[in-house]
Design a protein around this motif. Structure first.
Motif, PDB file in Angstrom:
ATOM      1  N   PRO A   1       0.829  -1.211   0.000  1.00 55.08           N
ATOM      2  CA  PRO A   1       0.000   0.000   0.000  1.00 55.08           C
ATOM      3  C   PRO A   1       0.859   1.254   0.000  1.00 55.08           C
ATOM      4  O   PRO A   1       1.958   1.274   0.550  1.00 55.08           O
ATOM      5  N   SER A   2       0.358   2.291  -0.625  1.00 53.14           N
ATOM      6  CA  SER A   2       1.099   3.541  -0.701  1.00 53.14           C
ATOM      7  C   SER A   2       1.192   4.193   0.676  1.00 53.14           C
ATOM      8  O   SER A   2       0.209   4.279   1.408  1.00 53.14           O
ATOM      9  N   ASN A   3       2.380   4.658   1.017  1.00 48.60           N
ATOM     10  CA  ASN A   3       2.587   5.356   2.288  1.00 48.60           C
ATOM     11  C   ASN A   3       2.600   6.869   2.117  1.00 48.60           C
ATOM     12  O   ASN A   3       2.768   7.597   3.085  1.00 48.60           O
ATOM     13  N   GLY A   4       2.456   7.321   0.882  1.00 49.51           N
ATOM     14  CA  GLY A   4       2.511   8.756   0.638  1.00 49.51           C
ATOM     15  C   GLY A   4       1.357   9.208  -0.226  1.00 49.51           C
ATOM     16  O   GLY A   4       0.219   8.777  -0.045  1.00 49.51           O
ATOM     17  N   ASP A   5       1.654  10.069  -1.192  1.00 48.77           N
ATOM     18  CA  ASP A   5       0.608  10.584  -2.071  1.00 48.77           C
ATOM     19  C   ASP A   5       0.030   9.471  -2.927  1.00 48.77           C
ATOM     20  O   ASP A   5       0.732   8.498  -3.257  1.00 48.77           O
ATOM     21  N   PRO A   6      -1.240   9.592  -3.331  1.00 53.24           N
ATOM     22  CA  PRO A   6      -1.833   8.581  -4.208  1.00 53.24           C
ATOM     23  C   PRO A   6      -1.175   8.602  -5.584  1.00 53.24           C
ATOM     24  O   PRO A   6      -0.589   9.600  -6.000  1.00 53.24           O
ATOM     25  N   HIS A   7      -1.295   7.475  -6.284  1.00 56.47           N
ATOM     26  CA  HIS A   7      -0.674   7.321  -7.595  1.00 56.47           C
ATOM     27  C   HIS A   7      -1.729   7.471  -8.686  1.00 56.47           C
ATOM     28  O   HIS A   7      -2.846   6.987  -8.558  1.00 56.47           O
TER      29      HIS A   7
ATOM     30  N   ARG B   1      -3.624  11.978   4.557  1.00 57.23           N
ATOM     31  CA  ARG B   1      -3.081  10.956   5.451  1.00 57.23           C
ATOM     32  C   ARG B   1      -1.619  11.185   5.814  1.00 57.23           C
ATOM     33  O   ARG B   1      -1.120  10.636   6.778  1.00 57.23           O
ATOM     34  N   ALA B   2      -0.917  11.965   5.002  1.00 59.32           N
ATOM     35  CA  ALA B   2       0.493  12.200   5.298  1.00 59.32           C
ATOM     36  C   ALA B   2       0.675  13.012   6.573  1.00 59.32           C
ATOM     37  O   ALA B   2       1.723  12.947   7.217  1.00 59.32           O
ATOM     38  N   THR B   3      -0.349  13.804   6.973  1.00 58.09           N
ATOM     39  CA  THR B   3      -0.196  14.690   8.119  1.00 58.09           C
ATOM     40  C   THR B   3      -1.229  14.459   9.219  1.00 58.09           C
ATOM     41  O   THR B   3      -1.012  14.860  10.350  1.00 58.09           O
ATOM     42  N   ASN B   4      -2.359  13.815   8.902  1.00 59.10           N
ATOM     43  CA  ASN B   4      -3.419  13.602   9.891  1.00 59.10           C
ATOM     44  C   ASN B   4      -3.764  12.123  10.003  1.00 59.10           C
ATOM     45  O   ASN B   4      -3.625  11.374   9.033  1.00 59.10           O
ATOM     46  N   PRO B   5      -4.237  11.686  11.156  1.00 63.15           N
ATOM     47  CA  PRO B   5      -4.714  10.302  11.267  1.00 63.15           C
ATOM     48  C   PRO B   5      -5.921  10.075  10.353  1.00 63.15           C
ATOM     49  O   PRO B   5      -6.639  11.011   9.993  1.00 63.15           O
ATOM     50  N   ASP B   6      -6.137   8.841   9.992  1.00 62.00           N
ATOM     51  CA  ASP B   6      -7.315   8.456   9.195  1.00 62.00           C
ATOM     52  C   ASP B   6      -7.853   7.161   9.791  1.00 62.00           C
ATOM     53  O   ASP B   6      -7.472   6.069   9.387  1.00 62.00           O
TER      54      ASP B   6
ATOM     55  N   SER C   1      -3.445   6.043   8.074  1.00 60.36           N
ATOM     56  CA  SER C   1      -2.440   7.075   7.850  1.00 60.36           C
ATOM     57  C   SER C   1      -1.153   6.735   8.586  1.00 60.36           C
ATOM     58  O   SER C   1      -1.143   5.959   9.545  1.00 60.36           O
ATOM     59  N   ASN C   2      -0.061   7.345   8.134  1.00 58.18           N
ATOM     60  CA  ASN C   2       1.204   7.198   8.863  1.00 58.18           C
ATOM     61  C   ASN C   2       1.256   8.080  10.103  1.00 58.18           C
ATOM     62  O   ASN C   2       2.148   7.921  10.943  1.00 58.18           O
ATOM     63  N   ALA C   3       0.316   9.025  10.230  1.00 59.02           N
ATOM     64  CA  ALA C   3       0.296   9.914  11.395  1.00 59.02           C
ATOM     65  C   ALA C   3      -0.475   9.247  12.534  1.00 59.02           C
ATOM     66  O   ALA C   3      -1.658   8.946  12.388  1.00 59.02           O
ATOM     67  N   PRO C   4       0.145   8.977  13.675  1.00 54.04           N
ATOM     68  CA  PRO C   4      -0.556   8.301  14.773  1.00 54.04           C
ATOM     69  C   PRO C   4      -1.632   9.185  15.392  1.00 54.04           C
ATOM     70  O   PRO C   4      -1.546  10.417  15.366  1.00 54.04           O
ATOM     71  N   ALA C   5      -2.652   8.546  15.929  1.00 54.32           N
ATOM     72  CA  ALA C   5      -3.711   9.243  16.661  1.00 54.32           C
ATOM     73  C   ALA C   5      -3.443   9.101  18.156  1.00 54.32           C
ATOM     74  O   ALA C   5      -3.486   8.006  18.699  1.00 54.32           O
ATOM     75  N   MET C   6      -3.146  10.209  18.808  1.00 52.36           N
ATOM     76  CA  MET C   6      -2.867  10.187  20.238  1.00 52.36           C
ATOM     77  C   MET C   6      -4.152  10.179  21.069  1.00 52.36           C
ATOM     78  O   MET C   6      -4.190   9.637  22.166  1.00 52.36           O
ATOM     79  N   TYR C   7      -5.185  10.818  20.553  1.00 53.67           N
ATOM     80  CA  TYR C   7      -6.474  10.882  21.230  1.00 53.67           C
ATOM     81  C   TYR C   7      -7.556  10.497  20.235  1.00 53.67           C
ATOM     82  O   TYR C   7      -7.449  10.803  19.042  1.00 53.67           O
TER      83      TYR C   7
ATOM     84  N   SER D   1      -4.186   3.828  26.863  1.00 48.73           N
ATOM     85  CA  SER D   1      -3.915   2.916  25.753  1.00 48.73           C
ATOM     86  C   SER D   1      -2.831   3.509  24.871  1.00 48.73           C
ATOM     87  O   SER D   1      -2.515   4.694  24.941  1.00 48.73           O
ATOM     88  N   MET D   2      -2.244   2.655  24.040  1.00 46.12           N
ATOM     89  CA  MET D   2      -1.204   3.126  23.121  1.00 46.12           C
ATOM     90  C   MET D   2      -1.811   4.036  22.057  1.00 46.12           C
ATOM     91  O   MET D   2      -3.003   3.955  21.765  1.00 46.12           O
ATOM     92  N   PRO D   3      -1.018   4.913  21.456  1.00 45.49           N
ATOM     93  CA  PRO D   3      -1.520   5.645  20.290  1.00 45.49           C
ATOM     94  C   PRO D   3      -1.983   4.668  19.204  1.00 45.49           C
ATOM     95  O   PRO D   3      -1.472   3.550  19.114  1.00 45.49           O
ATOM     96  N   ILE D   4      -2.927   5.094  18.404  1.00 44.90           N
ATOM     97  CA  ILE D   4      -3.424   4.253  17.322  1.00 44.90           C
ATOM     98  C   ILE D   4      -2.580   4.555  16.091  1.00 44.90           C
ATOM     99  O   ILE D   4      -2.660   5.645  15.525  1.00 44.90           O
TER     100      ILE D   4
END
Length: 354
Positions: free
Chosen positions: A161-167, A195-200, A238-244, A287-290
């Motif tokens: 799966p893509s970890n960055g911008d869509p193709h 998704r590069a900057t915010n959780p999804d 997303s690569n950005a973890p969700a803390m809350y 709990s751990m970050p998501i």
């Protein structure tokens, strides 16, 4: 990633096993694995390809079969078609395409075809086609030859799966959905860039042992059956973890729910259905970050269906809403459907009922 698993295919949680005893490692859902983790099939030999056929490993979100004649280096439309298919997997959850395997109308493998000439279609040719037609470049896609007994080859392409911008291909973005390749909607493209900057965050529902179906158990003269465990699984695309995060599970008001972990809210309507919301909060100190690599099993809910409704054509909506900084998603395409005395979690009302 690849893993060696150990259970027959009919249980859908381990090694893929054909009728002749041939086995290969597979891409399955396991309680002790990341729920959305795409585990690539280990496909290096003709025997492992044959096991896909004998084991009736159907096409899915993560695997697609293509006949050898779908590839033609002299045909620009077929090159574009290949690029679209591969980019669609990358823009979704990743997976594999096997060239050289026929399929039937039920999306099941129908046996190997004659294959391709390895001299005419070296592995680097597939990479060059992608370089010419896919933007941004797909740097992690791995095509490989699988030798056949007739001296030709099948080709397996592993697509993470893509970890960055869509193709995109030919100015459009594509995404794998079930058995199909679809043009992405504007909001899907926007979400992938985000998704590069915010959780999804998203939530998927399973019965006990990560199954999508569950038999109902009850005793004679009882008013209802015993509770069925249903586990929501929250994951981050997303690569950005969700803390809350704050999640709300919506359960059809026609069902009885047993839980001590969720905060029960007042009856409301969700996508046209009367539902009862159950809220759960995620905090770093509890709990751990998501994060993307590790979906989180939420506390199970006990579901009870009134016994007098068992054999009636009733569909019970279950849905979710989840909020985190920079993220707000919801879904209502998960429905508990009864057919006979079995429950199933499906994406559309009545789908799969016998």
């Amino acid at each position: 990633m690849r893993r060696d698993l150990t259970t027959p295919i009919h249980q859908f949680n381990g090694i893929l096993q054909g009728k002749d005893g041939t086995t290969l490692t597979g891409m399955m859902l396991l309680a002790n694995l990341s729920i959305h983790e795409a585990i690539m099939l280990t496909l290096n030999t003709e025997a492992e390809l044959i096991a896909l056929h004998t084991g009736i490993v159907k096409e899915s979100l993560h695997i697609e079969y293509k006949a050898s004649d779908s590839i033609d280096k002299r045909s620009e439309p077929r090159k574009l078609e290949m690029a679209r298919d591969i980019s669609a997997f990358a823009n979704a959850d990743g997976g594999q395409i096997i060239y050289g395997m026929k399929e039937n109308k039920d999306h099941e493998p129908d046996g190997l075809d004659a294959g391709l000439d390895p001299r005419e279609y070296p592995e680097i040719w597939f990479e060059q086609v992608l370089q010419q037609h896919v933007t941004p470049l797909l740097t992690s896609v791995k095509p490989r030859h699988i030798p056949l007994s007739n001296g030709r080859i099948a080709v397996a392409i592993d697509i993470p799966p893509s970890n960055g911008d869509p193709h995109q291909v030919d100015g459009r973005y594509y995404r794998r959905h079930n058995f199909n390749r679809l043009i992405m909607e504007h909001y899907e493209v926007r979400d992938m860039f985000r998704r590069a900057t915010n959780p999804d965050l998203t939530i998927e529902f399973f019965f006990d042992k990560m199954k999508k179906q569950q038999a109902l158990q009850h005793t004679p003269n009882a008013e209802d059956h015993g509770p069925v465990g249903m586990t929501p699984v929250i994951s981050n695309r997303s690569n950005a973890p969700a803390m809350y995060a704050v999640s709300i599970i919506f359960i059809d008001a026609g069902l009885t729910v047993l839980t001590t972990e969720y905060e029960k809210l007042g009856v409301t309507r969700f996508n046209g259905h009367q539902v009862v919301p159950y809220r759960l909060r995620f905090y770093p100190n509890k709990s751990m970050p998501i994060f993307k690599e590790q979906p989180t099993l939420m506390p199970a809910l006990g579901i009870i269906v009134p016994l007098n409704m068992i054999n009636r054509p009733n569909d019970y909506l279950i849905g979710f809403e989840v909020r985190a900084p920079g993220c707000h998603t919801e879904g209502s395409n998960y429905v508990i459907v009864e057919f006979g005395r079995q429950l199933a979690i499906v994406t559309e009302p009545n789908k799969g009922r016998s």
